[in-house]
Design a protein around this motif. Structure first.
Motif, PDB file in Angstrom:
ATOM      1  N   ALA A  51       0.656  -1.150  -0.054  1.00  0.00           N
ATOM      2  CA  ALA A  51       0.069  -0.039   0.205  1.00  0.00           C
ATOM      3  C   ALA A  51       0.797   1.300   0.015  1.00  0.00           C
ATOM      4  CB  ALA A  51      -1.001   0.052   1.169  1.00  0.00           C
ATOM      5  N   GLN A  52       2.005   1.217   0.853  1.00  0.00           N
ATOM      6  CA  GLN A  52       2.883   2.287   0.691  1.00  0.00           C
ATOM      7  C   GLN A  52       3.480   2.434  -0.542  1.00  0.00           C
ATOM      8  OE1 GLN A  52       5.808   2.358   3.946  1.00  0.00           O
ATOM      9  NE2 GLN A  52       6.927   4.196   3.069  1.00  0.00           N
ATOM     10  N   LEU A  53       3.826   1.493  -1.074  1.00  0.00           N
ATOM     11  CA  LEU A  53       4.544   1.402  -2.474  1.00  0.00           C
ATOM     12  C   LEU A  53       3.594   2.394  -3.565  1.00  0.00           C
ATOM     13  CD1 LEU A  53       6.623   0.573  -4.644  1.00  0.00           C
ATOM     14  CD2 LEU A  53       5.408  -1.378  -4.993  1.00  0.00           C
ATOM     15  N   GLN A  54       2.485   2.182  -3.537  1.00  0.00           N
ATOM     16  CA  GLN A  54       1.205   2.619  -4.456  1.00  0.00           C
ATOM     17  C   GLN A  54       1.482   4.130  -4.451  1.00  0.00           C
ATOM     18  OE1 GLN A  54       0.216   0.557  -6.709  1.00  0.00           O
ATOM     19  NE2 GLN A  54       1.448  -1.026  -5.026  1.00  0.00           N
ATOM     20  N   PRO A 100      -1.382  -7.166  -5.841  1.00  0.00           N
ATOM     21  CA  PRO A 100      -0.409  -7.160  -4.695  1.00  0.00           C
ATOM     22  C   PRO A 100       0.509  -8.274  -4.633  1.00  0.00           C
ATOM     23  CG  PRO A 100      -2.522  -7.258  -3.661  1.00  0.00           C
ATOM     24  CD  PRO A 100      -2.689  -6.940  -5.195  1.00  0.00           C
ATOM     25  N   SER A 101      -0.080  -9.367  -5.097  1.00  0.00           N
ATOM     26  CA  SER A 101       0.737 -10.622  -4.803  1.00  0.00           C
ATOM     27  C   SER A 101       0.766 -11.353  -6.156  1.00  0.00           C
ATOM     28  CB  SER A 101      -0.180 -11.540  -3.817  1.00  0.00           C
ATOM     29  OG  SER A 101       0.625 -12.973  -3.618  1.00  0.00           O
ATOM     30  N   LEU A 143       9.773  -6.598  -2.873  1.00  0.00           N
ATOM     31  CA  LEU A 143       8.643  -5.828  -3.370  1.00  0.00           C
ATOM     32  C   LEU A 143       9.110  -4.957  -4.733  1.00  0.00           C
ATOM     33  CD1 LEU A 143       5.566  -5.041  -2.449  1.00  0.00           C
ATOM     34  CD2 LEU A 143       6.556  -2.911  -1.615  1.00  0.00           C
ATOM     35  N   ALA A 144      10.098  -4.468  -4.695  1.00  0.00           N
ATOM     36  CA  ALA A 144      10.494  -3.523  -5.968  1.00  0.00           C
ATOM     37  C   ALA A 144      11.864  -3.093  -5.829  1.00  0.00           C
ATOM     38  CB  ALA A 144       9.525  -2.193  -5.873  1.00  0.00           C
ATOM     39  N   ALA A 145      12.420  -2.525  -6.687  1.00  0.00           N
ATOM     40  CA  ALA A 145      13.754  -1.819  -6.598  1.00  0.00           C
ATOM     41  C   ALA A 145      13.619  -0.360  -6.606  1.00  0.00           C
ATOM     42  CB  ALA A 145      14.498  -2.045  -7.870  1.00  0.00           C
ATOM     43  N   PHE A 146      14.243   0.401  -5.450  1.00  0.00           N
ATOM     44  CA  PHE A 146      14.162   1.827  -5.182  1.00  0.00           C
ATOM     45  C   PHE A 146      15.661   2.398  -5.611  1.00  0.00           C
ATOM     46  CE2 PHE A 146      11.135  -0.739  -2.549  1.00  0.00           C
ATOM     47  CZ  PHE A 146      10.308   0.095  -2.818  1.00  0.00           C
ATOM     48  N   ARG A 154      17.961   6.040  -4.617  1.00  0.00           N
ATOM     49  CA  ARG A 154      18.049   7.460  -3.814  1.00  0.00           C
ATOM     50  C   ARG A 154      19.189   8.192  -4.630  1.00  0.00           C
ATOM     51  NH1 ARG A 154      20.941   8.001   1.896  1.00  0.00           N
ATOM     52  NH2 ARG A 154      22.857   8.259   0.438  1.00  0.00           N
ATOM     53  N   ALA A 155      18.721   9.363  -5.199  1.00  0.00           N
ATOM     54  CA  ALA A 155      19.625  10.240  -5.831  1.00  0.00           C
ATOM     55  C   ALA A 155      20.635  10.848  -4.993  1.00  0.00           C
ATOM     56  CB  ALA A 155      18.873  11.487  -6.567  1.00  0.00           C
ATOM     57  N   PRO A 156      21.846  11.231  -5.610  1.00  0.00           N
ATOM     58  CA  PRO A 156      23.139  11.803  -4.604  1.00  0.00           C
ATOM     59  C   PRO A 156      22.531  13.039  -4.194  1.00  0.00           C
ATOM     60  CG  PRO A 156      23.550  11.191  -7.187  1.00  0.00           C
ATOM     61  CD  PRO A 156      22.270  11.116  -7.077  1.00  0.00           C
ATOM     62  N   GLY A 157      22.809  13.219  -3.102  1.00  0.00           N
ATOM     63  CA  GLY A 157      22.309  14.430  -2.225  1.00  0.00           C
ATOM     64  C   GLY A 157      21.165  14.538  -1.683  1.00  0.00           C
ATOM     65  N   GLU A 158      20.156  13.390  -1.926  1.00  0.00           N
ATOM     66  CA  GLU A 158      18.775  13.391  -1.318  1.00  0.00           C
ATOM     67  C   GLU A 158      18.915  12.452  -0.256  1.00  0.00           C
ATOM     68  OE1 GLU A 158      15.820  14.654  -2.848  1.00  0.00           O
ATOM     69  OE2 GLU A 158      17.451  15.819  -3.829  1.00  0.00           O
ATOM     70  N   THR A 159      17.665  12.345   0.522  1.00  0.00           N
ATOM     71  CA  THR A 159      17.615  11.367   1.782  1.00  0.00           C
ATOM     72  C   THR A 159      16.237  10.292   1.310  1.00  0.00           C
ATOM     73  OG1 THR A 159      16.066  12.845   2.806  1.00  0.00           O
ATOM     74  CG2 THR A 159      18.268  12.909   3.258  1.00  0.00           C
ATOM     75  N   ASP A 160      15.391  10.678   0.630  1.00  0.00           N
ATOM     76  CA  ASP A 160      14.265   9.862   0.469  1.00  0.00           C
ATOM     77  C   ASP A 160      14.534   9.109  -0.731  1.00  0.00           C
ATOM     78  OD1 ASP A 160      12.796  10.845   2.463  1.00  0.00           O
ATOM     79  OD2 ASP A 160      11.589  11.996   1.506  1.00  0.00           O
ATOM     80  N   PHE A 161      13.756   7.982  -0.988  1.00  0.00           N
ATOM     81  CA  PHE A 161      13.826   7.034  -2.133  1.00  0.00           C
ATOM     82  C   PHE A 161      12.775   7.320  -2.996  1.00  0.00           C
ATOM     83  CE2 PHE A 161      16.813   5.437   1.021  1.00  0.00           C
ATOM     84  CZ  PHE A 161      17.609   4.499   0.296  1.00  0.00           C
ATOM     85  N   ARG A 162      12.805   6.757  -4.219  1.00  0.00           N
ATOM     86  CA  ARG A 162      11.763   6.569  -5.208  1.00  0.00           C
ATOM     87  C   ARG A 162      11.810   5.107  -5.683  1.00  0.00           C
ATOM     88  NH1 ARG A 162      10.511  11.944  -8.768  1.00  0.00           N
ATOM     89  NH2 ARG A 162      10.730  13.410  -7.313  1.00  0.00           N
ATOM     90  N   VAL A 163      10.555   4.949  -6.394  1.00  0.00           N
ATOM     91  CA  VAL A 163      10.629   3.678  -7.078  1.00  0.00           C
ATOM     92  C   VAL A 163      11.463   3.595  -8.269  1.00  0.00           C
ATOM     93  CG1 VAL A 163       9.155   1.708  -8.160  1.00  0.00           C
ATOM     94  CG2 VAL A 163       8.252   2.743  -6.170  1.00  0.00           C
ATOM     95  N   LEU A 164      12.385   2.631  -8.547  1.00  0.00           N
ATOM     96  CA  LEU A 164      13.250   2.864  -9.743  1.00  0.00           C
ATOM     97  C   LEU A 164      12.769   2.292 -10.859  1.00  0.00           C
ATOM     98  CD1 LEU A 164      16.003   3.504 -10.978  1.00  0.00           C
ATOM     99  CD2 LEU A 164      16.642   1.269 -10.234  1.00  0.00           C
TER     100      LEU A 164
END
Length: 903
Positions: A113-116, A196-197, A841-844, A846-856
């Motif tokens: 659910a968070q991934l969405q 989801p599964s 669940l997925a691949a994520f 994080r860009a240089p200089g960032e702290t948060d992740f995105r779905v790749l």
């Protein structure tokens, strides 16, 4: 090297393991962490033309369940067999995701659910393994290959099949979702990727043509995943599954669903948490719990936290009387044995009671284990396969009690035995040549279906495909285990599989009948994919079918990869082409060269971890299991000479001394220094080092840099410029779980254990991956498997999945940020300074200089990413456990934040 003599080893029972992706409880009860899988599968060619294969079958370990004890033989033997996935391998797969405790239901659903709601980077993943995979590729018929066994084109495990009379076939991958064919098999299209599964329990078409998809793989082996319930697709010929198509509420979330059965206007589900029912017409509203033998062990019960809870309410199948749907028999019980095992029927007072007698079909707890039912279309016959915990504990060569028929058509019998292991063995089985009996894995391999046009014509699946045309009086084996033991077999690549006909892959899980262009076929699903033949097909004098067709045409990819490696293809004149190789559950090692239209298999058995020389992709090191490593420097292409001269082999066994069930994990970690491809690290109880790279020829060329300690085995290793990090566990089971990180030098100096208290910053969970900064070996990232303490009841479960140190491990910082709480498997520092993380669940990213992740990126199916590797072509490769290998062009990310932002 050539195996000089034929090896025989006694096999053990499966570890007591219930499947879980952090959703259901998982525990190895009364079983150590080194219980092997009873399947004879790994082929090794002999040094003379026409001699039989020697197999490698692991011995050692002890029990198989809470009630019965196995016989051990030759503890610590090396090797193993091709399908060890379903015993110790599967147990360890789950340990990594659940230790140090019990994982509460809903963990995976919350992460999904968070991934969405998470943002994505630009760019899309490309499907690398979207090609046929030929397990019999004659190019790779060398020492360590299963080529010429006869399985042909393979894909990953298929655990559900449904087919109609209009040429539509539906196949469910173990962790790959549902695929549809409109042509009687082939030209497949995935139709469940929005769910989801993607874990398949079973597939069924009901009387109105709706397709029912029960998620949660129906094998109690831990390379399978629990699901999120049952879904119904009203128009399967055209539509695709959507999350809103779930039947009922969340009652069946986090369960394994073994079977769906229909009768009396209801659908019944046999699950890992008892038997449930629901209206088959009104699909809203909750499921009803019909029967659970030990309800106090269910979630919310007084004993829900007991380590035995996962094994106390297992239901395997349901038999509904076609003439009176009010008469129902439940087959309930844990495959390893428990006092509640048995058959249950509804008494006059409405309660479920044990059935006392059914004729030949046993009803005592010791002899009722995994059971599969099948009823004929006209209702005149019921059939059943019964695996016996008592037989499995007393006979090292089978677990089968028998196959039975109720000629009254009633599930209450009387039942008559129509086959046992001896009758099947003498009907053309290939297992007897290997010293085993049919049903050796009846706890894992079962399928059963009756020809809709003939109630006496039955297809049954154990390790092999079995057939009777006279109600069980006689049997044949149209799908033998393999061809190696037969007189028709030839190792000569020029003869392909000699005079032997193609067979199916071993280990049967599903069977169905369907029609295409007026012709009826039978479809079987197994650890190698899906195969078909005419329902009354041709066979040779031994009863082996001559007309099997593999339907793994490359458009269906359910391959379960543990690893991936990439290197330049020396045969590619452009200099840009690469070789992609990876280790697979039960399907060896795949190799895809730059201009191949068909993948080949250059190593047999289970494939585990992989090393590929980035500068020459034909330099490959492949781990079988338990650090049993093999190396080739020519892609393992056979040259023919080794048939008469062992010195001309093109594959060499180079396993370090920890090649042992007690001294290494089933999938043990191996790596090379990114700045020196000739420096390798292998992790068992010891941290092993060798500096000859792919020129190594013997296991004696390894040296021990460090002893992790008695009972400790490596789970992850990494090295840069002579500095090594080794993560370990021991014990690795949930009970008493502990972990640590050792750091030292490849020359054996400076080794020490980092101070990692259970209540410290780093979680007390399974260490899955390191990434070491090539510019500064004191800068390290470490990834943790499992779920955080929100979901895990265990000492020190902690919070977070990704941590960073800049001082060699003296201090750590949690950099998990906005990552979903889901098992993390592989971390990579990217060339642009960003981070990539593979999870279940997925691949994520994080860009240089960032702290948060995105779905790749986009297009990557929702399945477990087991390993990430960067290829010499600038692409990131993801080995997934259910949907093959995928690649992402890292140039799409640029050198800053997100060159192609796509929110």
């Amino acid at each position: 090297m050539i195996v000089p003599t034929r090896q025989r080893r006694r096999l053990l029972l499966p570890a007591v393991t219930l499947t879980a992706l952090g959703l259901a409880t998982t525990q190895a009860l009364a079983a150590p962490s080194a219980t092997p899988d009873p399947r004879p599968h790994q082929a090794q060619h002999q040094g003379e033309v026409g001699t039989k294969h020697a197999k490698k079958v692991r011995g050692g370990g002890t029990t198989a369940g809470p009630a019965f004890t196995a016989k051990a033989d030759a503890p610590g033997e090396d090797g193993g067999d091709e399908a060890e996935n379903s015993a110790e391998g599967t147990a360890q797969y789950t340990e990594a995701r659940t230790a140090p405790g019990v994982v509460a239901p809903g963990a995976y659903g919350a992460a999904w659910a968070q991934l969405q709601s998470m943002p994505r980077t630009g760019g899309s993943w490309d499907h690398v393994t979207d090609k046929p995979y030929d397990s019999d590729d004659p190019r790779y018929r060398d020492v360590n290959s299963n080529s010429s066994g006869g399985s042909g084109y393979v894909t990953g495990r298929i655990t559900g099949i449904a087919a109609d009379d209009d040429g539509y076939v539906y196949a469910g991958g173990a962790n790959g979702g549902v695929f549809r064919s409109r042509t009687g098999g082939g030209q497949w299209q995935s139709i469940s990727d929005k769910l989801p599964s993607l874990s398949t329990g079973t597939l069924d078409l009901d009387g109105s043509g709706r397709l029912w998809y029960a998620t949660g793989e129906s094998n109690t082996g831990a390379t399978s995943y629990v699901g999120t319930g049952v879904y119904v697709l009203p128009d399967p010929k055209h539509g695709e599954f959507q999350p809103g198509m779930r039947v009922g509420g969340a009652e069946l979330e986090s369960t394994i669903i073994h079977a769906l059965r229909f009768g009396g206007g209801k659908v019944w589900a046999a699950t890992s948490r008892g038997v449930w029912s629901h209206s088959a017409t009104a699909l809203s509203g909750p499921w009803t719990l019909e029967f659970a033998p030990n309800p106090e062990y269910l979630p919310g019960g007084s004993k829900a936290g007991d380590p035995a809870a996962p094994y106390k309410n297992i239901a395997n199948d349901i038999a509904i009387d076609p003439k009176d749907p009010g008469k129902v028999v439940l087959a309930v019980g844990w495959r390893g044995g428990d006092t509640y095992n048995g058959f249950y029927g509804k008494a006059a007072d409405g309660t479920w009671q044990r059935v006392g007698a059914l004729g030949d079909l046993p009803t005592d707890a010791a002899n009722v284990g995994n059971v599969t039912f099948a009823v004929s279309a006209d209702g005149s016959r019921y059939y059943a396969i019964d695996q016996s915990p008592a037989v499995m504990a007393s006979d090292p060569d089978t677990g089968l009690k028998g196959i039975y028929v109720s000629k009254s058509g009633s599930p209450f019998g009387p039942w008559t035995q129509i086959a046992d292991k001896d009758k099947l063995k003498n009907s053309g089985s290939a297992l007897q040549d290997e010293g085993y009996q049919p049903g050796i894995q009846a706890w894992y391999n079962q399928s059963l279906q009756v020809d809709p046009a003939d109630p006496d014509h039955v297809y049954a699946g154990l390790e092999e495909v079995l057939e009777t045309k006279n109600g069980g009086s006689t049997w044949t084996v149209p799908g033998p285990y393999w061809n190696f033991g037969f007189p028709c077999w030839s190792i000569d690549p020029a003869k392909q599989t000699g005079d032997c006909s193609q067979t199916t892959h071993s280990d049967q899980h599903a069977v169905a009948f369907g029609r295409y262009k007026g012709k009826t076929s039978v479809y079987v699903g197994n650890d190698g994919g899906i195969y078909s033949r005419p329902v009354n097909g041709a066979a040779d004098a031994s009863g082996h079918a001559t007309d099997w067709k593999s339907l793994g045409d490359g458009t269906i990819d359910t391959l379960q990869y543990y690893s991936v490696g990439v290197g330049k293809d020396p045969a590619d004149r452009s200099g840009r082409g690469v070789i992609v190789s990876g280790g697979l559950q039960d399907n060896g090692q795949s190799i895809l060269r730059a201009h191949d239209k068909v993948m080949g298999s250059n190593f047999g058995g289970d494939g585990a971890d992989t090393l590929v020389d980035p500068n020459n992709g034909c330099n490959i090191a492949e781990e079988y299991v338990y650090l049993d490593m093999w190396v080739t420097q020519n892609c393992a292409v056979n040259n023919g000479g080794w048939k008469t001269d062992p010195a001309k082999a093109t594959s060499y066994e180079v396993a370090p001394p920890d090649k042992d069930t007690s001294a290494a994990r089933f999938i043990a970690p191996i790596t090379s220094d990114p700045k020196d491809v000739n420096t390798w690290i292998a992790g068992g109880r010891h941290v092993w080092v060798q500096h000859k790279g792919y020129a190594i020829r013997s296991g004696s060329e390894w040296t021990s840099a460090y002893d992790l300690g008695a009972g400790h085995v490596a789970t992850a290793v990494a090295t840069v410029d002579g500095t090594v990090y080794a993560g370990w566990c021991g014990p690795c089971n949930n009970v008493g779980f502990s972990r640590g990180i050792a750091v030292g030098k490849t020359d054996g100096t400076g080794w020490h254990q980092l101070d990692l208290p259970v209540d410290g910053t780093l979680p007390n969970r399974y260490i899955s991956s390191f990434s070491v900064d090539e510019k500064d070996a004191r800068h390290v990232l470490v990834a943790f498997n499992g779920f955080s303490r929100t979901w895990t009841e265990g000492p020190g479960a902690g919070v977070g999945h990704l941590f960073e140190t800049h001082d060699g491990g003296a201090t750590w910082t949690d950099i998990s940020a906005n990552l979903p709480d889901v098992p993390a498997t592989s971390v990579k520092v990217l060339p642009n300074g960003g981070l990539a993380l593979g999870t279940d669940l997925a691949a994520f990213y994080r860009a240089p200089g960032e702290t948060d992740f995105r779905v790749l990126g986009r297009n990557l199916p929702t399945t477990a990413v087991q390993q990430l590797k960067i290829g010499p072509d600038g692409k990131l490769y993801a080995a997934t456990f259910g949907r093959g290998i995928w690649s992402f062009d890292l140039r799409r990310l640029g050198h800053g934040r997100y060159d192609e932002q796509d929110d």
